[in-house]
Scaffold this motif. Structure first.
Motif, PDB file in Angstrom:
ATOM      1  N   VAL A 107      -9.332  15.529 -31.604  1.00 23.50           N
ATOM      2  CA  VAL A 107     -10.176  14.723 -31.113  1.00 23.50           C
ATOM      3  C   VAL A 107     -11.708  15.512 -31.207  1.00 23.50           C
ATOM      4  O   VAL A 107     -11.983  16.676 -31.087  1.00 23.50           O
ATOM      5  N   ILE A 108     -12.632  14.484 -31.768  1.00 31.88           N
ATOM      6  CA  ILE A 108     -14.091  15.036 -31.924  1.00 31.88           C
ATOM      7  C   ILE A 108     -14.961  13.759 -31.159  1.00 31.88           C
ATOM      8  O   ILE A 108     -14.737  12.841 -30.983  1.00 31.88           O
ATOM      9  N   GLU A 131     -23.953  17.347 -37.810  1.00 32.41           N
ATOM     10  CA  GLU A 131     -23.046  17.843 -38.871  1.00 32.41           C
ATOM     11  C   GLU A 131     -21.680  17.667 -38.260  1.00 32.41           C
ATOM     12  O   GLU A 131     -21.342  18.087 -37.102  1.00 32.41           O
ATOM     13  N   LEU A 132     -20.968  17.039 -39.049  1.00 29.38           N
ATOM     14  CA  LEU A 132     -19.182  16.551 -38.825  1.00 29.38           C
ATOM     15  C   LEU A 132     -18.519  17.267 -39.911  1.00 29.38           C
ATOM     16  O   LEU A 132     -18.635  16.810 -41.068  1.00 29.38           O
ATOM     17  N   HIS A 133     -17.516  18.135 -39.363  1.00 29.36           N
ATOM     18  CA  HIS A 133     -16.543  18.532 -40.299  1.00 29.36           C
ATOM     19  C   HIS A 133     -15.230  17.994 -40.223  1.00 29.36           C
ATOM     20  O   HIS A 133     -14.865  17.954 -38.714  1.00 29.36           O
ATOM     21  N   LEU A 134     -14.448  17.550 -41.204  1.00 33.70           N
ATOM     22  CA  LEU A 134     -13.013  17.116 -40.665  1.00 33.70           C
ATOM     23  C   LEU A 134     -11.929  17.892 -41.823  1.00 33.70           C
ATOM     24  O   LEU A 134     -12.488  18.054 -42.936  1.00 33.70           O
ATOM     25  N   HIS A 182     -19.747  13.282 -47.532  1.00 31.68           N
ATOM     26  CA  HIS A 182     -19.991  12.104 -47.351  1.00 31.68           C
ATOM     27  C   HIS A 182     -21.121  11.969 -46.415  1.00 31.68           C
ATOM     28  O   HIS A 182     -21.545  12.866 -45.998  1.00 31.68           O
ATOM     29  N   THR A 183     -21.821  10.817 -46.247  1.00 29.72           N
ATOM     30  CA  THR A 183     -22.889  10.558 -45.565  1.00 29.72           C
ATOM     31  C   THR A 183     -22.672   9.610 -44.337  1.00 29.72           C
ATOM     32  O   THR A 183     -22.263   8.343 -44.505  1.00 29.72           O
ATOM     33  N   MET A 184     -22.964  10.082 -43.125  1.00 28.05           N
ATOM     34  CA  MET A 184     -22.429   8.932 -41.825  1.00 28.05           C
ATOM     35  C   MET A 184     -23.853   8.301 -41.695  1.00 28.05           C
ATOM     36  O   MET A 184     -24.877   8.867 -41.786  1.00 28.05           O
ATOM     37  N   MET A 199     -26.051  11.648 -41.108  1.00 27.08           N
ATOM     38  CA  MET A 199     -25.275  12.866 -40.876  1.00 27.08           C
ATOM     39  C   MET A 199     -24.430  13.168 -41.902  1.00 27.08           C
ATOM     40  O   MET A 199     -23.617  12.398 -42.349  1.00 27.08           O
ATOM     41  N   PRO A 200     -24.288  14.331 -42.388  1.00 24.21           N
ATOM     42  CA  PRO A 200     -23.390  14.927 -43.442  1.00 24.21           C
ATOM     43  C   PRO A 200     -21.899  14.982 -42.826  1.00 24.21           C
ATOM     44  O   PRO A 200     -21.914  15.305 -41.587  1.00 24.21           O
TER      45      PRO A 200
END
Length: 224
Positions: A107-108, A131-134, A182-184, A199-200
């Protein structure tokens, strides 16, 4: 880095891309058929049927029946088949696309602000900005909301768009199949600096993701 929604990097984007290509090829087939019919009609002598050119009397009832068959075939049955195929494919795609989070999903929480994103990992107690990491190969439940106006979350290579709305949480379930960046993009006009709302999004291995979380926590980015 992917090249957009036609270069899917996850199962959700892959399903949507398959549907897009189906509609593209159907549309191309319809265009070719009618383009050929138009060219053939242009090369015929205007106002003359084959029987007229051969000196044979034209049966108006037969001509009317032929026109009715053409209309029924290309004006009703043909479009009906295309629409039915697209409808069935769309329903099938909707059934396989996840709309709710599974118990073991990561969950993010993502909150849109003018003009940045606040990203929280509640299971890890850390928060970051823009910044979002998955982790690769793991389904992720993004809980999207907004602190001000309506924004829209969109990572073309991973899935579709979903609005980020004030006083409401929308859940977007995604998965990245391969490492990459990717780019959000914000897909909803949200004010003067809308174009900067990017956002990256980094898809990485479990080990790299855990190391990033540990580094973030060590730098004092915890919720507490």
């Amino acid at each position: 880095m992917g090249d957009g929604s036609l270069d899917p990097q996850g199962p959700v984007a892959g399903t949507m891309a398959d549907l897009w290509w189906l509609m593209f090829w159907l549309g191309l087939a319809v265009f070719v058929v009618f383009a050929v019919m138009l060219v053939l009609a242009l090369f015929r002598r205007r106002g003359e049927e084959p029987e007229a050119r051969s000196g044979v009397d034209v049966d108006e009832d037969d001509t009317t029946g032929r026109l009715a068959r053409w209309f029924l075939g290309w004006g009703v049955i043909g479009p009906g088949v295309v629409i039915t195929v697209v409808f069935v494919a769309t329903v099938a795609a909707m059934k396989v696309l996840p709309t709710t989070a599974a118990p073991d999903d990561l969950v993010i929480e993502v909150v849109g602000h003018q003009w940045y994103y606040e990203v929280t990992y509640p299971d890890h107690g850390v928060t970051t900005t823009d910044e979002l990491h998955l982790p690769v190969g793991r389904q992720v439940a993004l809980q999207l909301t907004s602190a001000d106006v309506i924004h829209s979350f969109w990572v073309p290579e991973l899935g579709g768009k979903l609005d980020m709305m004030p006083d409401r949480v929308n859940t977007l379930v995604l998965q990245a199949d391969e490492p990459g960046e990717h780019t959000m993009r914000c897909a909803e006009f949200c004010g003067l600096d809308h174009a900067t709302m990017m956002m990256p999004v980094v898809a990485e291995s479990d080990a790299d993701f855990d190391a990033w979380i540990a580094d973030l926590a060590g730098n004092g980015s915890g919720d507490g």
